[in-house]
Design a protein around this motif. Structure first.
Motif, short mmCIF file in Angstrom:
data_model
loop_
_atom_site.label_atom_id
_atom_site.label_comp_id
_atom_site.label_asym_id
_atom_site.label_seq_id
_atom_site.Cartn_x
_atom_site.Cartn_y
_atom_site.Cartn_z
N GLU A 17 31.48 29.87 39.97
CA GLU A 17 32.19 30.49 38.83
C GLU A 17 33.68 30.19 38.87
O GLU A 17 34.29 29.88 37.84
N ARG A 18 34.27 30.28 40.03
CA ARG A 18 35.70 29.98 40.17
C ARG A 18 35.97 28.51 39.84
O ARG A 18 36.93 28.17 39.15
N CYS A 19 35.11 27.64 40.33
CA CYS A 19 35.25 26.21 40.09
C CYS A 19 35.13 25.91 38.59
O CYS A 19 36.00 25.24 38.01
N ALA A 20 34.09 26.42 37.97
CA ALA A 20 33.87 26.16 36.54
C ALA A 20 34.99 26.73 35.69
O ALA A 20 35.40 26.12 34.69
N GLN A 21 35.52 27.89 36.09
CA GLN A 21 36.61 28.49 35.33
C GLN A 21 37.84 27.58 35.33
O GLN A 21 38.47 27.38 34.29
N ALA A 22 38.17 27.03 36.47
CA ALA A 22 39.32 26.14 36.56
C ALA A 22 39.13 24.90 35.68
O ALA A 22 40.03 24.51 34.93
N PHE A 23 37.96 24.28 35.75
CA PHE A 23 37.68 23.11 34.93
C PHE A 23 37.70 23.46 33.45
O PHE A 23 38.22 22.70 32.63
N THR A 24 37.16 24.62 33.10
CA THR A 24 37.11 25.05 31.70
C THR A 24 38.50 25.29 31.15
O THR A 24 38.83 24.84 30.04
N VAL A 25 39.34 25.96 31.91
CA VAL A 25 40.72 26.22 31.46
C VAL A 25 41.47 24.91 31.30
O VAL A 25 42.15 24.68 30.29
N ALA A 26 41.36 24.02 32.27
CA ALA A 26 42.06 22.74 32.19
C ALA A 26 41.56 21.90 31.01
O ALA A 26 42.37 21.32 30.27
N ALA A 27 40.26 21.85 30.81
CA ALA A 27 39.69 21.06 29.71
C ALA A 27 40.08 21.65 28.36
O ALA A 27 40.41 20.92 27.42
N THR A 28 40.08 22.97 28.26
CA THR A 28 40.47 23.62 27.01
C THR A 28 41.93 23.30 26.68
O THR A 28 42.26 22.98 25.54
N ALA A 29 42.78 23.39 27.67
CA ALA A 29 44.20 23.09 27.46
C ALA A 29 44.39 21.63 27.05
O ALA A 29 45.11 21.34 26.08
N ALA A 30 43.77 20.72 27.77
CA ALA A 30 43.92 19.30 27.46
C ALA A 30 43.41 18.98 26.06
O ALA A 30 44.06 18.24 25.31
N THR A 31 42.27 19.57 25.70
CA THR A 31 41.70 19.34 24.37
C THR A 31 42.60 19.89 23.27
O THR A 31 42.68 19.34 22.18
N ALA A 32 43.31 20.98 23.58
CA ALA A 32 44.24 21.59 22.62
C ALA A 32 45.57 20.85 22.54
O ALA A 32 46.46 21.25 21.78
N GLY A 33 45.73 19.81 23.33
CA GLY A 33 46.96 19.02 23.28
C GLY A 33 48.04 19.49 24.23
O GLY A 33 49.17 18.99 24.18
N VAL A 34 47.70 20.42 25.11
CA VAL A 34 48.66 20.88 26.11
C VAL A 34 48.70 19.86 27.25
O VAL A 34 47.65 19.48 27.77
N PRO A 35 49.88 19.38 27.64
CA PRO A 35 49.95 18.49 28.80
C PRO A 35 49.33 19.21 30.00
O PRO A 35 49.78 20.30 30.36
N THR A 36 48.31 18.61 30.59
CA THR A 36 47.52 19.27 31.62
C THR A 36 47.36 18.40 32.85
O THR A 36 47.08 17.21 32.74
N SER A 37 47.51 19.03 34.01
CA SER A 37 47.29 18.36 35.28
C SER A 37 46.30 19.20 36.08
O SER A 37 46.57 20.36 36.39
N LEU A 38 45.15 18.63 36.39
CA LEU A 38 44.12 19.31 37.17
C LEU A 38 44.11 18.74 38.58
O LEU A 38 43.96 17.54 38.78
N TRP A 39 44.31 19.63 39.56
CA TRP A 39 44.32 19.24 40.97
C TRP A 39 43.02 19.68 41.62
O TRP A 39 42.66 20.86 41.56
N LEU A 40 42.32 18.73 42.26
CA LEU A 40 41.08 19.01 42.98
C LEU A 40 41.40 19.07 44.47
O LEU A 40 41.85 18.09 45.05
#
Length: 120
Positions: A17-40
């Motif tokens: 759940e924690r993992c999916a939440q992070a990916f979901t938030v990052a993907a939502t931001a990127a799709t909305a045009g927010v400059p996004t950096s996802l660190w794994l």
């Protein structure tokens, strides 16, 4: 310059759940045009390898490969240098578009003017 979102995910399949939440938030931001950096980092590092995200399952969550592709299409995905080294992962092993970088780059991104960092 607009705000930038830096998302660090420290969990993998062991905390879905924690993992999916992070990916979901990052993907939502990127799709909305927010400059996004996802660190794994930690166990999420494995999702930077071809096919590994497809092995992740969580009911009622968007598929991880779709979320990862969304971030890559509109942002940056980075694997922690130390996390990659501990797992024997090199640049050549990664999905196209994913990079390996260290703490100095994470701090630089997180401390940039207008940046918002979230850690999951």
């Amino acid at each position: 310059m607009g705000r930038t979102l830096v998302v660090k995910v420290t969990a993998g399949a062991e905390a879905p759940e924690r993992c999916a939440q992070a990916f979901t938030v990052a993907a939502t931001a990127a799709t909305a045009g927010v400059p996004t950096s996802l660190w794994l980092t930690g166990e999420s590092t494995w999702f930077a390898l071809p096919g590994r995200a497809a092995e992740f399952e969580l009911p009622h969550s968007a598929p991880l490969p779709v979320l990862l592709a969304s971030v890559l299409a509109g942002g940056q995905v980075t694997v922690c240098t130390q996390c990659a080294a501990r797992r024997g992962i090199g640049e050549a092993d990664l999905i196209e578009g994913v990079r390996i970088a260290g703490a100095a780059v994470f701090v630089e991104e997180s401390m940039a003017e207008g940046a918002q960092a979230l850690v999951y």
